[in-house]
Every structure is written in structure tokens, then in C-alpha cells.
Scaffold this motif. Structure first.
Motif, PDB file in Angstrom:
ATOM      1  N   ASN A 103      24.342  67.583  -1.130  1.00  0.00           N
ATOM      2  CA  ASN A 103      25.812  67.112  -0.881  1.00  0.00           C
ATOM      3  C   ASN A 103      27.094  67.890  -1.471  1.00  0.00           C
ATOM      4  O   ASN A 103      27.033  68.895  -0.578  1.00  0.00           O
ATOM      5  N   PRO A 104      27.700  66.371  -0.843  1.00  0.00           N
ATOM      6  CA  PRO A 104      29.115  67.011  -0.638  1.00  0.00           C
ATOM      7  C   PRO A 104      30.334  67.915  -1.313  1.00  0.00           C
ATOM      8  O   PRO A 104      30.502  67.590  -2.398  1.00  0.00           O
ATOM      9  N   PHE A 105      30.706  69.191  -0.677  1.00  0.00           N
ATOM     10  CA  PHE A 105      31.953  69.653  -2.127  1.00  0.00           C
ATOM     11  C   PHE A 105      32.633  68.912  -2.840  1.00  0.00           C
ATOM     12  O   PHE A 105      33.091  67.666  -2.632  1.00  0.00           O
ATOM     13  N   GLY A 106      31.953  68.898  -4.489  1.00  0.00           N
ATOM     14  CA  GLY A 106      33.306  68.417  -4.686  1.00  0.00           C
ATOM     15  C   GLY A 106      32.547  66.820  -5.508  1.00  0.00           C
ATOM     16  O   GLY A 106      33.039  66.402  -6.474  1.00  0.00           O
ATOM     17  N   SER A 107      31.101  66.460  -5.204  1.00  0.00           N
ATOM     18  CA  SER A 107      30.956  65.691  -5.246  1.00  0.00           C
ATOM     19  C   SER A 107      29.838  65.568  -6.572  1.00  0.00           C
ATOM     20  O   SER A 107      30.024  66.754  -7.083  1.00  0.00           O
ATOM     21  N   LYS A 108      30.345  64.634  -7.794  1.00  0.00           N
ATOM     22  CA  LYS A 108      29.246  64.776  -8.789  1.00  0.00           C
ATOM     23  C   LYS A 108      27.710  64.973  -8.550  1.00  0.00           C
ATOM     24  O   LYS A 108      27.109  66.080  -9.887  1.00  0.00           O
ATOM     25  N   ASP A 109      26.572  65.015  -7.854  1.00  0.00           N
ATOM     26  CA  ASP A 109      26.005  65.344  -7.242  1.00  0.00           C
ATOM     27  C   ASP A 109      26.005  66.746  -7.107  1.00  0.00           C
ATOM     28  O   ASP A 109      24.814  67.433  -7.109  1.00  0.00           O
ATOM     29  N   TYR A 110      26.966  67.106  -5.982  1.00  0.00           N
ATOM     30  CA  TYR A 110      26.995  68.444  -6.399  1.00  0.00           C
ATOM     31  C   TYR A 110      27.452  69.505  -7.242  1.00  0.00           C
ATOM     32  O   TYR A 110      26.786  70.535  -7.711  1.00  0.00           O
TER      33      TYR A 110
END
Length: 268
Positions: A242-249
Motif C-alpha cells: 500500500n502507498p504510504f499515507g493511504s487508508k490501506d497503509y
């Protein structure tokens, strides 16, 4: 957020800075700027509980060398940053006056480090209002700055001051944690200065245990990264790339945080 509301504006060998007439910088903005500076420098001591092995810096929290009281809040970040930046061998700090009380003095030309004291006060008018109308009196938060010096910046201090913690042992093995790591089946590597799980090659790497300021954080970090490893496709098949800062992260970090804790009887 801090301790010791000791007034001491002395810097550089105890001299007060010249009055410029310029308005005092907003202390809240100043502290925020310090945090941003640490972030830009890649230093995250509030989430990274390890340093470098053999770096010469004493382990543990910054503390007042006269009272043995540990600093807290943003002051931990400020003082850790100063210790790292200046390679001080101690986590002990004193105000200018406290250095004198300890039988010594701040060496001439030394630059102090500004920390903050946070508290609340109740204005007299608010106390009067509360007495007349009933209810609780409203308090007002405030920050106050003061200057401290590392004991390495002082000379002539009496020898019975609060010392730094004894050097960490090479390792403090917790058998049940070692058993969990072995039973995970995940390739586990120890070394370097970073802690991470690599999903592609499917391995966990953590710094060596003596690098941690408190050795129990070694196992907490191990369990945190191993929890990420449970999301691999051949295990629980979570969405972990998951990309840093995303909800999934953020969701995956919450999962890992729940996995790094262990029963007090086994890990504390």
C-alpha cells in the motif's frame, strides 16, 4: 509535556542574550518547527526505539542529572536530537543554576538547548466568576521555555550526580518471544539500522538487540514486522503493498501494532 519550570535564559557560558525588542517568537510555532526539522533530518525517535550499536550515546530517556527526573513529551525529541547531533555521551541535563548547585559550572562558550514546560493556570477573574455562578473554573494552557545544558558541557560537577544507565548487556533473551519468531516460519535477519518486512523475498529484518534503547523494544519490533509478514499471499493474503499515507497503509499498520504487544508476564 515537560518538567522544571526553572527560569534560565542564560546561554553561552551563562550570559543572557541581548534584548532586541523584537516580539518573542510564538513558542508553539517554534516547537512545531523543531519537529519538522527532525522529520526532514530523517529522525523519528518517538517511533524508532533504537539507535546505532557502538555509537557512544547512553541509552534511555533524557533526565535531569540533579533530580533524576526524566523529561517527557516534545522535550524527549528535542534532547535526543541534541544528543545525537552533538554526540554527547550522556542523557543527563542541567540548567545553568543547577550546574552551580552541583558544585560545577557550564563551560564558557557552551550553547544551551531550549526545552519547554507545559502547564495550566486559572485566572483570578475566572475563579471569582466560578465562585459566583457555580461550576468549574476554566483553566488556560501555557508553554514556558527554559535552557538546559548536557552534563558533557559542564565541568567540576560533584561525582554523586545521577549517572547514566549501565551499558546494555549484549542480549536479554526472552525464550517465549524467540519461540514465536522461530515458529513463524518467516526468514528472519538481524543487522543494519532499519526494521522492515520485505514482501517480495518474504523476509523480516531488524537491527541487533543491543542497538535498542530498551531491549524489550527489540522483541516488540520483531513481532510488529512478523505481523506484517502474516499478510503475505501464502499466509492470510492481506493487501500489504500500500502507498504510504493511504487508508490501506494505515489499516495494515494498525494490524501490525496489535501484533507487537505481548503478555506482560512474558515480555516485561
Amino acid at each position: 509535556m515537560g518538567q522544571e519550570p526553572t527560569r534560565s535564559a542564560r546561554r553561552k557560558g551563562g550570559r543572557k542574550p541581548a534584548e532586541t525588542g523584537a516580539p518573542r517568537a510564538n513558542l508553539y510555532d517554534e516547537v512545531t518547527a523543531r519537529i519538522i526539522l527532525e522529520l526532514e533530518g530523517g529522525r523519528l525517535p518517538w517511533v524508532q526505539p533504537w539507535g546505532s550499536v557502538g555509537g557512544g550515546v547512553a541509552p534511555g530517556l533524557p533526565r535531569n542529572a540533579l533530580t533524576s527526573r526524566c523529561y517527557s513529551g516534545i522535550n524527549v525529541l528535542i534532547l535526543w536530537g541534541a544528543v545525537i547531533e552533538n554526540a554527547y555521551p550522556s542523557q543527563g541535563w542541567l540548567t545553568f543554576r543547577q550546574a552551580l548547585e552541583a558544585g560545577g559550572n557550564v563551560r564558557k562558550g557552551e550553547q544551551g538547548t531550549t526545552v519547554v514546560y507545559a502547564d495550566r493556570f486559572t485566572p483570578e477573574a475566572e475563579k471569582t466568576r466560578a465562585e459566583a455562578e457555580g461550576g468549574d473554573a476554566k483553566t488556560i494552557p501555557f508553554l514556558k521555555r527554559f535552557t538546559v545544558f548536557n552534563v558533557a558541557q559542564c565541568e567540576g560537577l560533584r561525582p554523586d550526580l545521577s549517572g547514566d544507565p549501565v551499558p546494555l548487556p549484549e542480549r536479554e533473551i526472552v525464550p517465549v518471544a524467540e519461540a514465536v519468531i522461530a515458529a513463524s516460519g518467516v526468514e528472519f535477519r538481524v543487522g543494519g539500522a532499519r526494521a522492515y518486512y520485505a514482501p517480495g523475498p518474504d523476509f523480516v529484518q531488524v537491527p541487533p538487540q543491543p542497538a535498542f534503547f530498551e531491549q524489550i523494544n527489540y522483541y516488540r519490533t520483531c513481532l510488529h514486522e512478523l505481523t506484517h509478514a502474516t499478510g503475505h499471499a501464502k499466509r492470510l493474503d492481506r493487501k500489504i503493498l500500500n502507498p504510504f499515507g493511504s487508508k490501506d497503509y494505515a489499516r495494515e499498520e494498525l494490524v501490525a501494532l496489535s501484533g507487537q504487544s505481548a503478555p506482560p508476564a512474558t515480555l516485561q
